[in-house]
Enzyme design. Structure first.
Site, PDB file in Angstrom:
ATOM      1  N   CYS A 112     -37.867  13.872  29.389  1.00  0.00           N
ATOM      2  CA  CYS A 112     -37.289  12.522  29.761  1.00  0.00           C
ATOM      3  C   CYS A 112     -36.537  12.089  28.822  1.00  0.00           C
ATOM      4  O   CYS A 112     -35.546  11.137  28.912  1.00  0.00           O
ATOM      5  CB  CYS A 112     -38.518  11.661  30.157  1.00  0.00           C
ATOM      6  SG  CYS A 112     -38.935  10.786  29.080  1.00  0.00           S
ATOM      7  N   CYS A 115     -38.764   9.450  24.370  1.00  0.00           N
ATOM      8  CA  CYS A 115     -39.313   9.499  22.850  1.00  0.00           C
ATOM      9  C   CYS A 115     -38.374  10.259  21.828  1.00  0.00           C
ATOM     10  O   CYS A 115     -38.784  10.093  20.711  1.00  0.00           O
ATOM     11  CB  CYS A 115     -40.698  10.170  22.912  1.00  0.00           C
ATOM     12  SG  CYS A 115     -40.589  12.092  23.148  1.00  0.00           S
ATOM     13  N   GLY A 329     -53.511  -5.969   2.996  1.00  0.00           N
ATOM     14  CA  GLY A 329     -53.349  -6.317   4.354  1.00  0.00           C
ATOM     15  C   GLY A 329     -54.673  -5.777   5.341  1.00  0.00           C
ATOM     16  O   GLY A 329     -55.161  -6.274   6.351  1.00  0.00           O
ATOM     17  N   ASN A 330     -54.635  -4.384   4.995  1.00  0.00           N
ATOM     18  CA  ASN A 330     -55.835  -3.822   5.806  1.00  0.00           C
ATOM     19  C   ASN A 330     -57.070  -4.254   5.224  1.00  0.00           C
ATOM     20  O   ASN A 330     -58.195  -4.547   6.105  1.00  0.00           O
ATOM     21  CB  ASN A 330     -55.725  -2.190   5.450  1.00  0.00           C
ATOM     22  CG  ASN A 330     -56.463  -1.258   6.211  1.00  0.00           C
ATOM     23  OD1 ASN A 330     -57.822  -1.444   6.121  1.00  0.00           O
ATOM     24  ND2 ASN A 330     -56.003  -0.810   7.006  1.00  0.00           N
ATOM     25  N   GLU A1238     -45.975  20.122  38.665  1.00  0.00           N
ATOM     26  CA  GLU A1238     -47.314  19.586  39.025  1.00  0.00           C
ATOM     27  C   GLU A1238     -48.373  20.929  38.872  1.00  0.00           C
ATOM     28  O   GLU A1238     -49.507  20.745  38.260  1.00  0.00           O
ATOM     29  CB  GLU A1238     -47.473  19.055  40.359  1.00  0.00           C
ATOM     30  CG  GLU A1238     -46.882  17.774  40.373  1.00  0.00           C
ATOM     31  CD  GLU A1238     -46.822  16.931  41.519  1.00  0.00           C
ATOM     32  OE1 GLU A1238     -47.293  15.995  41.852  1.00  0.00           O
ATOM     33  OE2 GLU A1238     -46.146  17.592  42.473  1.00  0.00           O
TER      34      GLU A1238
END
Length: 1306
Positions: A112, A115, A329-330, A1238
């Site tokens: 697609c 990404c 921060g963690n 599929e």
């Protein structure tokens, strides 16, 4: 003061006073820049679609630092004097594609494509990190994209594309690709992209911390002054946000909707960004990124502990989060907000301390334990300055240190079910002292188990001592009520403790059977694969493994998706308000009290805004209609109630989050929330008789002939979310004469068209739906895309302005739904040999509140289930109407459930007879005669039935029998890891349907093709181009052999291409190719007379010139309609999967999968290979990983990348072998081809079946330890077989049982 930065070498300067400090880099890139390669998918930093390269220049060191960040979390103001490189900045169609783009295309690694830009940037960054391509290794290549998600490809080709850059790669080990054998185009490392332009270096200057809403102090003193000033102003309600990496907003999403008066960037404070090594340890500034901490700790050779800390930190989030997220921060998230931190746990065991600056208490140093146990830090009055990790001095003793975590993904990007870290000083096997830390198991913060530490100190470790310690541990590691998988989390702690201390146990007598040996956990083996792909030249260029059309465009980010279309003037944005009650009266909509509703909110569109003459219809399909907006009553959770329209997408989303729907449930019947309740109340949808599957044989007779029977056994199956990378999106633009144009990311433009026209009450010739490409669909953009497009159309019609929406991931997950859950009750009769004589089924399917396409599910279930010869088969389906979210048709809808039901029954029969499941499977495979009995005309000719021979062929090629013996030997000699292997067949019926096409030849000889099918990533356009090239090439002109390069497939337009039908069912590519072939045959007939008149050879271009001169019609359209009998045919496949289960954690590793798939004569084997692998991995998610969990009223709880885990690079088969079988001619197929989209998804059941085999071995062992001698091994492995599920079946008390047994045999 200005904000100055560069994007792809282009300079941007913004007045800092004009910038909203909460603006993210992604928002700027997508809405205020021309660069669209950066995609929004999750908005949480959990998918990698928005990854960019951030480059900073250090004027002192005079070097550029490059690293990836998640642009959806990075604040725009934080990139001052930085340079951003996106995928189109690496290369593009105008300047030439980067070699990364070409590798992704050549390795067929983009489907697609949504990404792929993020993948490209992640790989580019990894190559930069290696300094030179000669240092880039296969291991680094595999890690390069480990944090990026892909739903299409199955990752194997992506990893191979990355590996192709590695210096140590063996080209023979790389997967199927379009490059010449043994050669790859060189990666020119010298021609690097300029990530940091020279003009930015000249503009580096001191930053004015000033009085703007965004300020950047350069020292602790300056920060103190700022915060003290803010504190004085706080009496008038001034709010301040301290900013380092801002990655916390990926988890605490409500932070984004909070308004702050001032943002203080603390990343420039020298004391907080340094790492110093002293005699006593390491001091790390709180704003140092996790990636820099890892690099620094790896350099410390004094103690192995630091290397192990670094190794564990590499499993925290993804690289592009670690690159910007800070260590401080963690820890602050863990302390203040009870974040389930790995960092807190491992540093607690290491004895870390923190240095804090408090406006009220000054500077103080506390242990990390005191820090975590203390009251939550006040928002900006207190902050962590540095963290100190001590060196442990142990001259006369040995220092042991290990860290542990159990998480859905082995290599990170997933929160742990439980993490732990242990430090012990040991002398002569005696524990001098120890620190035992546990966290993330459902408690406020990481803890030390001091009672266990005190108990173990001063003791020699024996089985009894360890057993007592584990008993004490059970009192300490107790998750809070309401924690998910509570018992599982608790069970992990004894396993980790046992793993740590087992080496100190003094064994009194040796063991030949390995029971005194703990198997050491091993790193995942490197990914490897093989592909056997037949190349068919009979219909050239059809059958060639041509690279996917537009793959390089997708990789560079230039491919245009709906949300990439530039916003028209005066465009507005919508966000959905959905129901949170399953059945209730809607009394009104307001906004939460004391909330700041964005100024840009213009309207709240509801059913009242449907125009006069229109209908409140969001979906119009052959089975009926469904409402667009809830009217007086909600029918289910997740139902659309209204659409908030605002001037930006963020304002619309914020307003939707602040919306408050007032419900009333008095005097209403209780909602129907289960299939059992629906049956009890006769709340059922009718199934049309022509869609109801046909029963086979006489089950009463079959039952009477059986030697054994299993009566009324139950199976339950849940749902699965689509997780397409591009969420639902649409853009509606009002046009002249009360018409409207809608750009929709959908699989069904024809039905979107009808729905919009019906809702607006206008003729269909005034509606135009345009779809160019879709960023993944899997069925989720068939029915569920219709109301999204229709809602935008209603809002655009009402406001007479363009309206678009890009649905955020949480809303998409809640409103879209997924697979149909169901309850199956079966009775089966069988012979002592394992031959099944009869199967009776009752299946209750949860269709949800509305019908949708649920009516096709029963026939699909039975179609896949009939893969075995059941002797006789009867069934009773009930399509249950509940007050739950209406279900959609997801890739292999019903079929995947059908194949699982079949395997569950086979395994149950095998267990009851103490036979191998593989034996029972084989004895129940169809002959051609039984196939014809079960599938009627769909069975085809005898030579088309290949499954039986494929079963044997894969058995040989995968060394199945030999591996069964090896697995058995492995299980006999290993007690903490068990393996299983399974071979599973599939039969998958598909149907052809009418599909339109048009082919037009332009005056320069180029060709434009239109089809009804939508490019979803399945390679439809590619196959269509090949078919057009083949069919027009039959003219045999000079130049027709290169015709494919002249062909372009264009977007779907419902006013141009009518009767477009829908894209789904795996056969749209075939149908579109067939339609194009018909069109080309018409053109060939028209052009042949011109060739004959020419009297000799003629070139394609000359032929077309003559045709234009003689006014020959060079545009042809046609509608492919399949022959009436049969429109259905069968697809066959077999898979063998081998897994290994870690009995301590329940982690299942897929060691190897071998697939043999019959694709007929493939139209494009490279495309089909991608479909096979991608479908299989999506099925792997369904069977093993993806938990679709709702609350008691049906509201989805696993609604983010944090809670819903699709497969990643580290969860796919480590050895992934695929062979495509060329099964010869199939006269009634399109050029003898078969479907691939599929059916292969069903083959993932082999992983689940193999896992069951491994679990069976673990249960045998556990029963032996417990002294249970009966042979009862009947059990059901639920779907998905997640780590908690597997561990529970293997024994939550497995470690305790082992120690007890070991004690008894000594």
């Amino acid at each position: 003061m200005s904000l100055v930065f560069a994007i792809n070498g282009q300079r941007f300067e913004l007045a800092l006073s004009s910038v909203d400090p909460s603006t993210t880099l992604l928002e700027f890139l997508r809405y205020q820049s021309p660069f669209k390669s950066v995609k929004l998918s999750c908005g949480e930093g959990g998918c990698g679609a928005c990854v960019v390269l951030l480059s900073r220049y250090d004027p002192v060191l005079q070097n550029v630092e490059d690293f990836t960040v998640s642009s959806c979390l990075t604040l725009l103001c934080s990139i001052n004097h930085c340079s951003i490189t996106t995928s189109e900045g690496l290369g593009n169609s105008r300047d030439g594609f980067h070699s990364i783009h070409n590798r992704f295309s050549g390795f067929h690694a983009s489907q697609c494509g949504f990404c792929t830009p993020g993948m490209s940037v992640s790989l580019f960054s990894a190559l930069l990190d290696s300094k030179s391509s000669s240092e880039f290794t296969v291991l680094e290549a595999e890690k390069a994209v480990s944090g990026n998600l892909c739903r299409c490809t199955g990752y194997r080709p992506i990893v191979d594309a990355c590996k192709s850059f590695a210096a140590d790669v063996d080209i023979e080990d790389l997967g199927f690709n379009s490059f010449c054998k043994n050669t790859l185009p060189p990666f020119d490392n010298e021609k690097r992209v300029c990530s940091f332009p020279e003009f930015l270096k000249d503009e580096m200057k001191s930053i004015d911390s000033g009085m703007h809403r965004w300020c950047s102090p350069g020292s602790v003193e300056e920060l103190q002054r700022l915060l003290q000033g803010a504190r004085k102003a706080n009496s008038v309600g001034l709010s301040v946000k301290l900013v380092a990496g801002n990655t916390s907003t990926g988890y605490y999403k409500d932070e984004r909707d909070r308004h702050y008066d001032k943002y203080v960037d603390i990343t420039r404070i020298r004391e907080m960004k340094e790492i110093r090594e002293t005699q006593n340890g390491v001091e790390i500034g709180a704003v140092v990124t996790i990636s820099k901490v890892i690099a620094a700790l790896k350099e410390i050779r004094v103690q192995k502990m630091f290397g192990k800390l670094a190794a564990h930190m590499e499993k925290i989030a993804a690289r592009f989060i670690r690159n910007f997220g800070s260590i401080g921060g963690n820890l602050v998230m863990a302390q203040r907000k009870q974040f389930p931190s790995d960092m807190a746990t491992i540093l607690l065991a290491a004895g870390a301390s923190v240095n804090i600056m408090s406006l009220s208490r000054g500077f103080e140093k506390v242990t990390l334990e005191q820090f975590l146990q203390g009251p939550p830090l006040e928002d900006y009055y207190d902050l962590v300055l540095t963290i100190e990790i001590p060196f442990w001095h142990h001259q006369s003793s040995e220092l042991l240190f290990e860290t542990y975590r159990a998480a859905p993904r082995p290599n990170g990007s997933a929160l742990a079910y439980l993490n732990a870290a242990f430090l012990a000083q040991v002398k002569d096997r005696m524990v001098i002292n120890c620190r035992l830390a546990f966290g993330a198991y459902g408690t406020k913060h990481a803890i030390r188990c001091k009672e266990v530490e005190e108990f173990l100190s001063g003791k020699l470790i024996t089985d009894n001592v360890l057993s007592e310690a584990i008993t004490l541990l059970g009192k300490s590691v107790v998750p809070q009520e309401g924690t998910s998988n509570l018992a599982y989390r608790s069970s992990l702690a004894p396993g980790f403790l046992f793993n740590f201390f087992h080496s100190l146990i003094i064994t009194e007598k040796p063991s030949s059977n390995g029971y005194y040996h703990l198997d050491q956990p091993k790193p995942l083996p490197m990914l490897s694969s093989s592909q056997h792909v037949p190349i068919n030249d009979e219909y050239f260029p059809v059958g060639e493994p041509v690279t996917k059309s537009g793959a390089s465009l997708q990789a560079s980010g230039e491919a245009v998706y709906v949300d990439d279309i530039p916003a028209p003037a005066n465009c507005l944005y919508g966000a959905f308000i959905y129901s949170t009650k399953p059945y209730a009266k809607v009394k009104g909509i307001s906004f939460k009290e004391n909330s700041v509703v964005p100024d840009g909110v213009l309207a709240v569109i509801s059913y009242k805004d449907v125009p006069k003459g229109g209908q409140n219809i969001g979906l119009k399909f052959s089975f009926g209609t469904e409402p667009l907006f809830a009217e007086d009553f909600t029918l289910h959770v997740g139902q659309c109630i209204a659409l908030v329209v605002a001037d930006t997408q963020r304002h619309a989303d914020t307003a939707a989050n602040l919306a408050l729907v007032e419900y009333e449930t008095e005097d209403l019947e209780p909602p129907i929330l289960s299939v059992e309740d629906a049956v009890k109340k006769s709340s059922l949808f009718e199934i049309y008789p022509f869609l109801y599957p046909q029963q086979v044989g006489d089950t009463s007779k079959g039952m009477s002939e059986a030697d054994h029977r299993i009566i009324s056994s139950e199976i339950r199956l849940g749902s699965q979310y689509f997780f397409y990378m591009e969420t639902q999106t649409a853009l509606a633009v009002p046009d002249e004469d009360s018409s409207i144009v809608v750009y929709s990311s959908c699989q069904t433009p024809q039905y979107v068209h009808s729905s919009v026209a019906a809702c607006l009450g206008i003729p269909e010739n005034k509606v135009r739906i345009i779809t160019r490409r879709v960023g993944g669909g899997f069925g989720g953009k068939a029915v569920k895309a219709m109301p999204v497009a229709t809602a935008c159309a209603v809002a655009a019609n009402k406001l007479q302005r363009p309206v678009r929406t890009y649905v955020n991931r949480k809303t998409d997950m809640i409103m879209t739904g997924g697979r149909h859950p169901m309850k199956i009750t079966y009775s089966v009769g069988f012979k002592s040999t394992g031959k099944i004589t009869a199967l009776e089924l009752e299946i209750l399917i949860d269709a949800g509140a509305t019908l949708g396409l649920s009516m096709i599910i029963p026939s699909n279930i039975i179609g896949a289930l009939k893969k075995y010869n059941w002797g006789a088969l009867s069934f009773d389906f009930k399509l249950c109407k509940t007050n739950l979210l209406s279900k959609a048709i997801m890739r292999a809808p019903g079929d995947v459930q059908g194949t699982y039901i079949a395997e569950a029954i086979i395994e149950n029969v095998a267990s009851s007879l103490s036979l191998e499941a593989d034996t029972v499977r084989k004895i129940n495979l169809h002959t051609y005669d039984s196939l014809a009995l079960f599938y009627k005309d769909g069975a085809g000719e005898p030579h088309e039935y290949t499954l039986s021979s494929m079963w044997d062929k894969l058995g040989v090629s995968s060394n199945f029998e030999e591996r069964v013996s090896i697995v058995r030997e492995f299980n006999e000699s290993n007690i903490w890891r068990k393996r299983g292997i399974a071979r599973v067949p599939i039969i998958y019926p598909v149907s052809m349907f009418a599909t339109p096409g048009r082919v037009s030849v332009l005056s320069d000889g180029t060709v434009v093709v239109e089809v009804g099918g939508i490019e979803l990533g399945q390679g439809l356009w590619t196959k269509v181009k090949q078919m057009a090239g083949y069919a027009l090439g039959l003219l045999q002109c000079d130049g027709t052999e290169e015709l494919v390069d002249k062909i372009r497939v264009v977007q779907s337009d419902t006013l141009s291409m009518v009767q477009g039908n829908f894209t789904g069912g795996s056969t749209t590519s075939e149908g579109s190719c067939a339609a194009v072939r018909l069109c080309c045959e018409t053109l060939v007939k028209r052009l042949k007379p011109l060739i004959e008149k020419s009297g000799g050879p003629i070139s394609w271009n000359n032929l077309i010139s003559q045709a234009y001169a003689q006014s020959v019609n060079l545009s042809a359209s046609d509608l492919y309609t399949p022959e009436e009998t049969p429109t259905q045919y069968l697809n066959y496949g077999v898979a063998v999967s081998e897994v290994e289960v870690d009995l301590v954690t329940g982690q299942t590793t897929v060691l190897q999968t071998d697939i043999l798939y019959d694709s007929g004569k493939s139209l494009n084997p490279a495309v089909d290979l991608g479909q096979i692998e991608g479908a299989f991995v999506q099925g792997l998610g369904f069977f093993m990983l993806e938990e679709y969990i709702t609350d008691s009223e049906g509201l989805l709880l696993t609604d983010s990348t944090w809670t819903y885990k699709i497969p990643t690079v580290d969860t796919i088969p480590r050895q992934f072998n695929v062979e495509i079988l060329n099964s010869g001619r199939h006269e009634k197929r399109v050029l003898s081809s078969k479907a691939s989209g599929e059916p292969p998804l069903l083959l993932a059941a082999s992983v689940h079946c193999a896992t069951r085999e491994a679990v069976k071995e673990a249960r045998k062992q556990l029963r032996m330890w417990k002294g249970v001698n009966d042979s009862e091994l009947m059990f059901q492995l639920p779907v998905p077989a997640t780590m908690p599920v597997v561990k529970e079946l293997c024994g939550l008390d497995i470690v305790e049982s082992y120690l007890e047994w070991k004690s008894s045999v000594n």
